[in-house]
Design a protein around this motif. Structure first.
Motif, short mmCIF file in Angstrom:
data_model
loop_
_atom_site.label_atom_id
_atom_site.label_comp_id
_atom_site.label_asym_id
_atom_site.label_seq_id
_atom_site.Cartn_x
_atom_site.Cartn_y
_atom_site.Cartn_z
N LYS A 76 -68.55 -32.54 -38.28
CA LYS A 76 -69.46 -31.69 -37.32
C LYS A 76 -70.18 -32.29 -36.41
N GLU A 77 -70.42 -31.44 -35.53
CA GLU A 77 -71.27 -31.88 -34.41
C GLU A 77 -72.43 -32.31 -34.48
N ILE A 78 -72.84 -33.72 -34.09
CA ILE A 78 -74.03 -34.30 -34.09
C ILE A 78 -74.84 -33.78 -32.72
N ARG A 79 -75.95 -32.97 -32.98
CA ARG A 79 -76.68 -32.30 -32.08
C ARG A 79 -77.93 -33.40 -31.52
N ASP A 80 -78.72 -33.85 -32.55
CA ASP A 80 -79.88 -34.72 -32.05
C ASP A 80 -79.57 -36.03 -32.74
N PHE A 81 -80.12 -37.10 -32.25
CA PHE A 81 -80.29 -38.52 -32.89
C PHE A 81 -81.24 -39.21 -32.53
N TYR A 82 -81.97 -39.69 -33.80
CA TYR A 82 -83.33 -40.38 -33.56
C TYR A 82 -83.27 -41.76 -34.34
N LEU A 83 -83.72 -42.96 -33.83
CA LEU A 83 -83.91 -44.18 -34.37
C LEU A 83 -85.37 -44.42 -34.81
N ASP A 84 -85.52 -44.60 -36.06
CA ASP A 84 -86.80 -44.94 -36.69
C ASP A 84 -86.72 -46.56 -36.94
N TRP A 85 -87.00 -47.12 -35.76
CA TRP A 85 -86.81 -48.59 -35.88
C TRP A 85 -88.03 -49.21 -36.68
N LEU A 86 -89.16 -48.68 -36.91
CA LEU A 86 -90.39 -49.04 -37.58
C LEU A 86 -89.98 -49.14 -38.90
N ARG A 87 -89.23 -48.07 -39.41
CA ARG A 87 -88.66 -47.99 -40.98
C ARG A 87 -87.46 -48.18 -41.40
N GLY A 88 -86.76 -48.67 -40.40
CA GLY A 88 -85.36 -49.05 -40.29
C GLY A 88 -84.53 -47.83 -40.82
N GLY A 89 -84.43 -46.71 -39.91
CA GLY A 89 -83.67 -45.48 -40.51
C GLY A 89 -83.14 -44.81 -39.01
N LEU A 93 -79.24 -34.49 -36.43
CA LEU A 93 -79.30 -33.04 -36.88
C LEU A 93 -77.68 -32.94 -36.61
N GLU A 94 -77.03 -32.32 -37.72
CA GLU A 94 -75.77 -32.11 -37.77
C GLU A 94 -75.69 -30.63 -38.30
N GLU A 95 -75.09 -29.64 -37.42
CA GLU A 95 -75.26 -28.41 -37.64
C GLU A 95 -76.70 -27.96 -37.89
N ASP A 96 -77.19 -27.28 -38.91
CA ASP A 96 -78.44 -26.99 -39.30
C ASP A 96 -79.09 -28.03 -40.47
N ALA A 108 -74.76 -41.62 -45.85
CA ALA A 108 -75.57 -40.50 -45.23
C ALA A 108 -76.25 -39.78 -46.44
N LYS A 109 -77.39 -39.18 -46.09
CA LYS A 109 -78.33 -38.61 -47.10
C LYS A 109 -78.75 -37.41 -46.47
N GLY A 110 -78.61 -36.26 -47.07
CA GLY A 110 -79.13 -34.99 -46.51
C GLY A 110 -80.59 -34.96 -46.85
N LEU A 111 -81.54 -34.82 -45.75
CA LEU A 111 -82.93 -34.88 -45.60
C LEU A 111 -83.54 -33.41 -45.88
N LEU A 112 -82.96 -32.56 -44.93
CA LEU A 112 -83.48 -31.18 -45.21
C LEU A 112 -82.36 -30.09 -44.53
N GLN A 113 -82.35 -29.02 -45.36
CA GLN A 113 -81.46 -27.84 -44.69
C GLN A 113 -82.11 -27.16 -43.79
N LEU A 114 -82.01 -26.77 -42.66
CA LEU A 114 -82.77 -25.99 -41.74
C LEU A 114 -82.35 -24.36 -41.94
N ALA A 115 -82.80 -23.64 -42.63
CA ALA A 115 -82.23 -22.42 -43.23
C ALA A 115 -82.50 -21.50 -42.02
N ALA A 123 -87.86 -32.98 -31.85
CA ALA A 123 -88.60 -34.16 -31.29
C ALA A 123 -88.97 -35.06 -32.29
N PHE A 124 -88.95 -36.29 -32.42
CA PHE A 124 -89.23 -37.07 -33.25
C PHE A 124 -90.50 -37.97 -32.89
N ASP A 125 -91.66 -37.94 -33.87
CA ASP A 125 -92.61 -38.74 -33.48
C ASP A 125 -92.63 -39.96 -34.31
#
Length: 164
Positions: A76-89, A93-96, A108-115, A123-125
């Motif tokens: 599947k297409e990876i649309r957005d990508f974030y590096l959480d270097w403070l917490r090592g993660g 976003l892959e599809e929804d 890889a673990k699913g964090l949230l399904q965006l219905a 955006a990642f803060d």
């Protein structure tokens, strides 16, 4: 940008990654096995994390190493990508679906399904450990509590694995 080591990274039109020293007159090629279009830098270690231009692979090249490593591959297409270097993660976003994994790799673990789907980018803060996006159905959504809970559970599970 690697603020601690004064390196500026970029990918050219063919997907080749280069870096330039901001303090010396020096430019280097950073080897990757695939053309790269998204780049993030771990500000703690200086390691480079990337998504291939075909948007199916996440990889890394450790600081000071010229040996890239593939961390994740999908169909599947990876649309957005974030590096959480403070917490090592790593989050992406892959599809929804928002997925995550450790910066060292692993499952890889699913964090949230965006219905409602996503309109535009996410955006990642980093400091607030929050994701923001515009839903196709609703306005802005903030899931900082979910992300914080996920990392707390992940940390707890990691601690439990070390007891076994």
């Amino acid at each position: 940008m690697d603020w601690n080591r004064d390196w500026l990274y970029w990918a050219n039109q063919t997907g080749h990654v280069q870096r330039t020293s901001l303090t010396q007159v020096k430019t280097e090629v950073v080897p990757t096995p695939l053309p790269v279009c998204l780049i993030k830098v771990d500000q703690m270690s200086g390691s480079l994390y990337w998504v291939s231009c075909d948007q199916y692979t996440i990889g890394t090249t450790a600081a000071g190493s010229h040996y890239p490593q593939q961390l994740y591959r999908t169909t599947k297409e990876i649309r957005d990508f974030y590096l959480d270097w403070l917490r090592g993660g790593i989050l992406w976003l892959e599809e929804d679906q928002i997925l995550t994994m450790s910066m060292t790799g692993g499952k890889a673990k699913g964090l949230l399904q965006l219905a409602g789907g996503v309109s535009g980018n996410i955006a990642f803060d980093l400091r607030a450990n929050s994701l923001l996006w515009n839903s196709k159905r609703a306005g802005w959504l903030l899931i900082s509590i979910i992300v914080i809970l996920f990392f707390l559970i992940l940390k707890l599970l990691t601690s439990c694995d070390s007891w076994a």
